[in-house]
Design a protein around this motif. Sequence first.
Motif, short mmCIF file in Angstrom:
data_model
loop_
_atom_site.label_atom_id
_atom_site.label_comp_id
_atom_site.label_asym_id
_atom_site.label_seq_id
_atom_site.Cartn_x
_atom_site.Cartn_y
_atom_site.Cartn_z
N THR A 273 21.53 55.02 42.12
CA THR A 273 22.39 54.53 41.04
C THR A 273 22.82 55.68 40.14
O THR A 273 23.97 55.74 39.70
CB THR A 273 21.65 53.46 40.23
OG1 THR A 273 21.20 52.42 41.10
CG2 THR A 273 22.57 52.86 39.17
N GLY A 274 21.89 56.61 39.88
CA GLY A 274 22.24 57.78 39.06
C GLY A 274 23.31 58.63 39.72
O GLY A 274 24.24 59.11 39.06
N LEU B 101 22.15 52.93 33.26
CA LEU B 101 22.38 52.79 34.70
C LEU B 101 22.63 51.33 35.10
O LEU B 101 22.91 51.06 36.27
CB LEU B 101 21.18 53.33 35.47
CG LEU B 101 20.87 54.82 35.30
CD1 LEU B 101 19.55 55.17 35.98
CD2 LEU B 101 21.99 55.68 35.85
N ASN B 102 22.51 50.42 34.13
CA ASN B 102 22.70 48.99 34.38
C ASN B 102 21.74 48.49 35.47
O ASN B 102 22.13 47.76 36.39
CB ASN B 102 24.15 48.69 34.79
CG ASN B 102 24.48 47.21 34.72
OD1 ASN B 102 23.88 46.47 33.93
ND2 ASN B 102 25.40 46.77 35.56
N ASP C 93 30.52 61.74 37.69
CA ASP C 93 31.97 61.69 37.61
C ASP C 93 32.63 61.90 38.97
O ASP C 93 33.72 61.40 39.23
CB ASP C 93 32.49 62.74 36.62
CG ASP C 93 32.08 62.43 35.19
OD1 ASP C 93 31.84 61.24 34.90
OD2 ASP C 93 31.98 63.37 34.38
N TRP D 17 19.83 59.51 31.29
CA TRP D 17 20.24 58.12 31.42
C TRP D 17 19.00 57.24 31.56
O TRP D 17 18.13 57.51 32.39
CB TRP D 17 21.12 57.93 32.66
CG TRP D 17 22.49 58.54 32.53
CD1 TRP D 17 23.24 58.63 31.41
CD2 TRP D 17 23.26 59.14 33.58
NE1 TRP D 17 24.44 59.25 31.68
CE2 TRP D 17 24.48 59.56 33.00
CE3 TRP D 17 23.05 59.33 34.95
CZ2 TRP D 17 25.49 60.20 33.75
CZ3 TRP D 17 24.05 59.95 35.69
CH2 TRP D 17 25.25 60.37 35.10
N GLU E 3 25.60 57.59 41.76
CA GLU E 3 26.86 56.87 41.69
C GLU E 3 27.46 56.90 40.28
O GLU E 3 28.64 56.62 40.11
CB GLU E 3 26.65 55.44 42.16
CG GLU E 3 26.34 55.36 43.65
CD GLU E 3 25.89 53.98 44.09
OE1 GLU E 3 25.64 53.14 43.21
OE2 GLU E 3 25.81 53.75 45.30
N MET E 4 26.64 57.26 39.27
CA MET E 4 27.14 57.38 37.90
C MET E 4 27.87 58.69 37.66
O MET E 4 28.57 58.85 36.66
CB MET E 4 25.97 57.28 36.92
CG MET E 4 25.48 55.87 36.66
SD MET E 4 26.46 55.02 35.40
CE MET E 4 25.99 55.97 33.93
#
Length: 293
Positions: A105-106, A237-238, A111, A232, A108-109
Amino acid sequence: MHMVTLTKGVPDFREGKVSFDEDGHLERGKTPTVMNPNDKVALQAALQTKVKHGGHVSLLSMGPPGYKEVLREGMDDVYADDLYLLSDREMGAADTWATAMTIATGIEMLDEEPDIIFAGFKTADGETGHTGPQTNWCIDINDELTDRPLITHVISLDIDEETETVRAKRLVEGDLSEIETIEADLPVFIVTDPEFEANYRRAEHRLRYKDLREQTQERAANLDPDEDVTVWDHEALNLDPDFIGLDGSPTIVSGVDPIPKGPSEREATMVTPDDEEGMTAVFEELNAFAGGD
């Protein structure tokens, strides 16, 4: 080209002060931590790629706030352009699966989608070698459009920029006697083997390597952890706390074997270079071993 290298802090076993709680979980706050040695090999592969082909190297980790120093170590000892830390209490005590979900997930965060993700062979504390491959799988399931090849036990690699492909040599099942060559399209996930050795045969590459090392060491020396490390938490990261950290970890630790310490009562004889008689005795004793006896 964007490259991401994954890293983890591991106990500094040289200190001999590794602490576990009653449930078998490592108490990282009470244990001196250093950058996992195999991750430095992966970071060297990323640096070699940047030296030869240009690009940007990000170093990313998941762990407690103290891991900022682990990231600084990676920047100072090898190379990184920027640093990312995934950190909060909800991520604590994660097994490899929960860690992989969080790291994916990180990634994919970021840029920019990485062209290459590098991971070390395994960590010095867990020794499973699962987190890298699981992270790649988690990226794939989170993005159905991504078909990122996974190449493990890599000992050398090069990039063809025109065809956007990677050519890597890897050990077959970790066996030094058998090597195969793999070609794959970018983006790709690379797990380096401890036998990986960066090479800089051309003079221009050696000069660029020297310049990049000096630049990153200067950044590391002036690093402000509060400003220069992007942090984060699970909310940024939702991520649902039920699926990360201890709650999201299906692995149960059944037991932990303590690391044996060397006997403290070993005898030692001090010999200084100016002690001619003592040095002669040392050389006579060692000479038998040098001869193969």
